[in-house]
Design a protein around this motif. Structure first.
Motif, PDB file in Angstrom:
ATOM      1  N   LEU A  54       1.058  -0.989   0.088  1.00 41.72           N
ATOM      2  CA  LEU A  54       0.164  -0.003  -0.024  1.00 41.72           C
ATOM      3  C   LEU A  54       0.529   1.084   0.007  1.00 41.72           C
ATOM      4  O   LEU A  54       0.673   1.871  -0.943  1.00 41.72           O
ATOM      5  CB  LEU A  54      -0.579   0.180   0.832  1.00 41.72           C
ATOM      6  N   ALA A  55       2.022   0.863   0.925  1.00 39.51           N
ATOM      7  CA  ALA A  55       3.001   2.781   1.275  1.00 39.51           C
ATOM      8  C   ALA A  55       3.087   2.459  -0.494  1.00 39.51           C
ATOM      9  O   ALA A  55       4.003   4.341  -0.510  1.00 39.51           O
ATOM     10  CB  ALA A  55       3.553   2.555   2.272  1.00 39.51           C
ATOM     11  N   GLN A  56       4.204   1.852  -0.892  1.00 41.78           N
ATOM     12  CA  GLN A  56       4.941   2.176  -1.889  1.00 41.78           C
ATOM     13  C   GLN A  56       4.181   1.979  -3.660  1.00 41.78           C
ATOM     14  O   GLN A  56       4.419   2.213  -4.569  1.00 41.78           O
ATOM     15  CB  GLN A  56       5.832   0.938  -2.244  1.00 41.78           C
ATOM     16  N   ASP A  57       2.936   1.468  -3.863  1.00 42.04           N
ATOM     17  CA  ASP A  57       1.836   1.513  -4.555  1.00 42.04           C
ATOM     18  C   ASP A  57       2.831   0.341  -5.774  1.00 42.04           C
ATOM     19  O   ASP A  57       3.513   0.710  -6.823  1.00 42.04           O
ATOM     20  CB  ASP A  57       1.552   2.705  -5.924  1.00 42.04           C
ATOM     21  N   SER A  58       3.273  -1.094  -5.182  1.00 43.04           N
ATOM     22  CA  SER A  58       3.584  -2.158  -5.832  1.00 43.04           C
ATOM     23  C   SER A  58       3.373  -3.073  -5.314  1.00 43.04           C
ATOM     24  O   SER A  58       2.562  -3.309  -4.028  1.00 43.04           O
ATOM     25  CB  SER A  58       5.045  -1.846  -6.029  1.00 43.04           C
ATOM     26  N   ILE A  59       3.060  -4.934  -6.293  1.00 43.45           N
ATOM     27  CA  ILE A  59       2.862  -5.718  -5.533  1.00 43.45           C
ATOM     28  C   ILE A  59       4.794  -6.593  -5.544  1.00 43.45           C
ATOM     29  O   ILE A  59       5.123  -6.702  -6.724  1.00 43.45           O
ATOM     30  CB  ILE A  59       1.973  -6.552  -6.221  1.00 43.45           C
ATOM     31  N   VAL A  60       4.515  -7.304  -4.126  1.00 40.79           N
ATOM     32  CA  VAL A  60       5.681  -7.982  -3.778  1.00 40.79           C
ATOM     33  C   VAL A  60       5.605  -8.929  -4.494  1.00 40.79           C
ATOM     34  O   VAL A  60       4.546  -9.786  -3.455  1.00 40.79           O
ATOM     35  CB  VAL A  60       6.220  -7.352  -2.532  1.00 40.79           C
ATOM     36  N   LEU A  61       6.319 -10.196  -4.883  1.00 42.00           N
ATOM     37  CA  LEU A  61       6.724 -11.342  -4.891  1.00 42.00           C
ATOM     38  C   LEU A  61       7.593 -12.252  -3.757  1.00 42.00           C
ATOM     39  O   LEU A  61       8.560 -12.110  -3.203  1.00 42.00           O
ATOM     40  CB  LEU A  61       6.834 -11.769  -6.157  1.00 42.00           C
ATOM     41  N   VAL A  62       7.418 -12.901  -2.741  1.00 39.22           N
ATOM     42  CA  VAL A  62       7.883 -13.301  -2.005  1.00 39.22           C
ATOM     43  C   VAL A  62       7.750 -15.334  -2.360  1.00 39.22           C
ATOM     44  O   VAL A  62       7.132 -15.768  -2.378  1.00 39.22           O
ATOM     45  CB  VAL A  62       7.463 -13.538  -0.785  1.00 39.22           C
ATOM     46  N   ASP A  63       9.448 -15.689  -2.039  1.00 37.55           N
ATOM     47  CA  ASP A  63       9.494 -17.216  -2.268  1.00 37.55           C
ATOM     48  C   ASP A  63       9.454 -17.921  -1.392  1.00 37.55           C
ATOM     49  O   ASP A  63       9.599 -17.424  -0.696  1.00 37.55           O
ATOM     50  CB  ASP A  63      10.491 -17.657  -2.687  1.00 37.55           C
ATOM     51  N   LYS A  67      11.413 -18.083   1.574  1.00 42.27           N
ATOM     52  CA  LYS A  67      11.052 -16.710   2.750  1.00 42.27           C
ATOM     53  C   LYS A  67      11.610 -15.781   2.700  1.00 42.27           C
ATOM     54  O   LYS A  67      12.375 -14.813   3.084  1.00 42.27           O
ATOM     55  CB  LYS A  67      11.211 -17.269   4.062  1.00 42.27           C
ATOM     56  N   GLN A  68      12.262 -15.331   1.118  1.00 42.53           N
ATOM     57  CA  GLN A  68      12.334 -13.780   0.705  1.00 42.53           C
ATOM     58  C   GLN A  68      11.790 -13.323  -0.805  1.00 42.53           C
ATOM     59  O   GLN A  68      10.925 -13.857  -1.251  1.00 42.53           O
ATOM     60  CB  GLN A  68      13.683 -14.047   0.249  1.00 42.53           C
ATOM     61  N   THR A  69      11.869 -12.111  -0.684  1.00 48.27           N
ATOM     62  CA  THR A  69      11.549 -10.647  -2.140  1.00 48.27           C
ATOM     63  C   THR A  69      12.121 -11.591  -3.015  1.00 48.27           C
ATOM     64  O   THR A  69      13.335 -11.501  -3.342  1.00 48.27           O
ATOM     65  CB  THR A  69      11.164  -9.491  -1.211  1.00 48.27           C
ATOM     66  N   VAL A  70      11.435 -11.748  -3.901  1.00 48.41           N
ATOM     67  CA  VAL A  70      11.894 -12.389  -5.457  1.00 48.41           C
ATOM     68  C   VAL A  70      11.694 -11.406  -6.700  1.00 48.41           C
ATOM     69  O   VAL A  70      12.555 -11.097  -7.599  1.00 48.41           O
ATOM     70  CB  VAL A  70      11.800 -13.463  -5.583  1.00 48.41           C
ATOM     71  N   LYS A  71      10.730 -10.373  -6.424  1.00 53.47           N
ATOM     72  CA  LYS A  71      10.068  -9.053  -7.574  1.00 53.47           C
ATOM     73  C   LYS A  71       9.501  -8.154  -6.683  1.00 53.47           C
ATOM     74  O   LYS A  71       8.571  -9.173  -5.836  1.00 53.47           O
ATOM     75  CB  LYS A  71       9.253 -10.069  -8.065  1.00 53.47           C
ATOM     76  N   ASN A  72       9.635  -6.910  -7.396  1.00 51.73           N
ATOM     77  CA  ASN A  72       8.431  -6.125  -6.860  1.00 51.73           C
ATOM     78  C   ASN A  72       7.750  -5.413  -8.009  1.00 51.73           C
ATOM     79  O   ASN A  72       8.578  -5.344  -9.161  1.00 51.73           O
ATOM     80  CB  ASN A  72       9.574  -4.667  -6.541  1.00 51.73           C
ATOM     81  N   LEU A  73       6.059  -6.103  -8.100  1.00 54.49           N
ATOM     82  CA  LEU A  73       5.513  -5.484  -9.831  1.00 54.49           C
ATOM     83  C   LEU A  73       5.365  -4.146  -9.461  1.00 54.49           C
ATOM     84  O   LEU A  73       4.361  -4.371  -8.339  1.00 54.49           O
ATOM     85  CB  LEU A  73       4.843  -6.582  -9.859  1.00 54.49           C
ATOM     86  N   SER A 111      12.114 -17.936 -14.155  1.00 53.09           N
ATOM     87  CA  SER A 111      12.992 -16.922 -14.313  1.00 53.09           C
ATOM     88  C   SER A 111      13.625 -15.335 -13.936  1.00 53.09           C
ATOM     89  O   SER A 111      14.428 -13.864 -13.897  1.00 53.09           O
ATOM     90  CB  SER A 111      13.086 -16.116 -15.889  1.00 53.09           C
ATOM     91  N   ILE A 112      12.803 -15.790 -12.623  1.00 51.22           N
ATOM     92  CA  ILE A 112      12.831 -14.481 -11.411  1.00 51.22           C
ATOM     93  C   ILE A 112      14.307 -14.013 -10.694  1.00 51.22           C
ATOM     94  O   ILE A 112      15.287 -15.305 -10.564  1.00 51.22           O
ATOM     95  CB  ILE A 112      11.436 -14.900 -10.680  1.00 51.22           C
ATOM     96  N   LEU A 113      14.248 -13.151 -10.715  1.00 49.48           N
ATOM     97  CA  LEU A 113      15.920 -12.294 -10.108  1.00 49.48           C
ATOM     98  C   LEU A 113      15.136 -11.142  -9.523  1.00 49.48           C
ATOM     99  O   LEU A 113      13.895 -10.634  -9.486  1.00 49.48           O
ATOM    100  CB  LEU A 113      16.355 -11.595 -11.255  1.00 49.48           C
ATOM    101  N   GLN A 114      16.046 -10.575  -8.552  1.00 48.07           N
ATOM    102  CA  GLN A 114      15.780  -9.195  -7.698  1.00 48.07           C
ATOM    103  C   GLN A 114      15.070  -7.871  -8.419  1.00 48.07           C
ATOM    104  O   GLN A 114      16.283  -7.852  -9.768  1.00 48.07           O
ATOM    105  CB  GLN A 114      16.893  -9.213  -7.023  1.00 48.07           C
ATOM    106  N   GLY A 115      14.765  -6.985  -8.443  1.00 49.74           N
ATOM    107  CA  GLY A 115      14.902  -5.944  -8.950  1.00 49.74           C
ATOM    108  C   GLY A 115      12.749  -5.724  -9.231  1.00 49.74           C
ATOM    109  O   GLY A 115      12.306  -6.598  -8.682  1.00 49.74           O
ATOM    110  N   GLU A 116      13.166  -4.633  -9.856  1.00 51.99           N
ATOM    111  CA  GLU A 116      11.523  -4.592 -10.661  1.00 51.99           C
ATOM    112  C   GLU A 116      10.868  -4.880 -11.949  1.00 51.99           C
ATOM    113  O   GLU A 116      11.393  -4.600 -12.322  1.00 51.99           O
ATOM    114  CB  GLU A 116      10.854  -2.718 -10.518  1.00 51.99           C
TER     115      GLU A 116
END
Length: 323
Positions: A54-63, A67-73, A111-116
């Motif tokens: 909600l604060a950053q207007d994005s969708i976080v993907l967690v593996d 147990k870590q964030t893998v993508k920020n949509l 193919s998921i990598l860290q990043g937006e």
């Protein structure tokens, strides 16, 4: 029988009372304190957890294994509601924001990598924002509610395309659910109306008035039941008929938010049971409330409360039955 409680952090304390709050830190947003995780969905097939930030207007993907964030949509203005879904067979996530748009991101697991990641497609709606949406894998459809209409997007040629538009009876659509056996779609509105649709003929089969704001649906396929979770804290039990829905009974779960409900059969005595999970709507008082109901099916269906469990300093997101 055991059940799994999926928690979310309470708003009135800084303490990290759940695993989710370890990942999504709390912060001030528009002068108020929010947990960043607001709306969340799970993909068991992709082993991913998606949460609207909600604060950053994005969708976080967690593996869920790592147990870590893998993508920020990114590229979306986050909205509140049942407006985010995985298309698991397509490796796609679809979500609607506050603008008159529906966004789609490719989320190939390998193919998921860290990043937006920006959406690969944005669908503009004619008027009014999307209120709720679901994905129907059998037809590769995304069904969405938009004002007094239902729209269907079909995935073909590597993109979503407009396929069909239907007119619904209620006001703003708060939720919907698909019953595969009959190829029926059920939509619920904040005005308390439930519409039953055939996705074979695209006809409105029936409408029933519940009289309460409908927040969620659960289908119990083995009983041909529909559980309607209504505000404030009511559960309506309905049965699928030949071409309609019949209300069997209704229970009140205190003055709280009914977040989820699960039906199961007690293996010891063969009786049907219903487990409901709710929480208090008071930011200064956080507790998750679980109630176990015995389902009695004689001349009419009745629910009898047999046990209550309160877990303090928690808000509930969902429950799953574990045998």
């Amino acid at each position: 029988v055991f059940f799994l409680m999926i928690r979310r952090p309470p708003r009135s304390t800084q303490s990290r009372s759940s695993a989710a709050s370890d990942v999504y830190k709390r912060q001030l947003y528009e002068g108020r304190q929010h947990e960043q995780s607001y709306n969340a969905i799970v993909s068991p097939r992709l082993n991913l957890f998606a949460v609207a930030n909600l604060a950053q207007d994005s969708i976080v993907l967690v593996d869920m294994n790592k147990k870590q964030t893998v993508k920020n949509l990114v590229g979306i203005k986050i909205s509140i509601g049942n407006n985010m879904t995985f298309c698991e067979d397509l490796d796609i996530l679809v979500a609607a924001g506050q603008s008159y748009k529906i966004h789609a991101w490719r989320i190939e697991k390998d193919s998921i990598l860290q990043g937006e990641v920006e959406p690969f497609q944005t669908i503009k709606l004619e008027k009014n924002k999307c209120e709720s949406l679901i994905y129907i894998e059998k037809h590769k459809w995304v069904v969405y509610s938009n004002s007094k209409r239902l729209g269907i997007l079909q995935y073909q040629d590597d993109k979503f395309q407009h396929f069909k538009t239907l007119t619904k009876s209620g006001k703003e659509c708060s939720c919907m659910v698909y019953w595969e056996e009959k190829e029926w779609l059920v939509t619920g509105s904040i005005s308390g109306k439930i519409d039953l649709w055939s996705l074979q003929s695209f006809e409105l089969l029936s409408t029933i008035e519940i009289g309460k704001c409908i927040e969620q649906f659960r289908v119990v396929p083995q009983k041909k039941w529909l559980l309607s979770l209504n505000r404030p804290g009511y559960l309506s039990l309905l049965k699928f008929g030949e071409n309609d829905l019949v209300k069997l009974c209704e229970i009140k779960c205190q003055n709280d938010h009914l977040r989820t409900a699960e039906y199961f059969v007690n293996r010891e005595n063969g009786k049907g049971m219903l487990l409901t999970g709710s929480d208090e709507d008071d930011v200064d008082y956080n507790e998750a409330i679980f109630k176990l109901w015995e389902v009695q099916e004689d001349e009419k269906v009745e629910l009898t409360l047999v046990k209550k469990l309160v877990v303090t300093e928690n808000w509930i997101r969902d429950i799953k039955i574990l045998y």
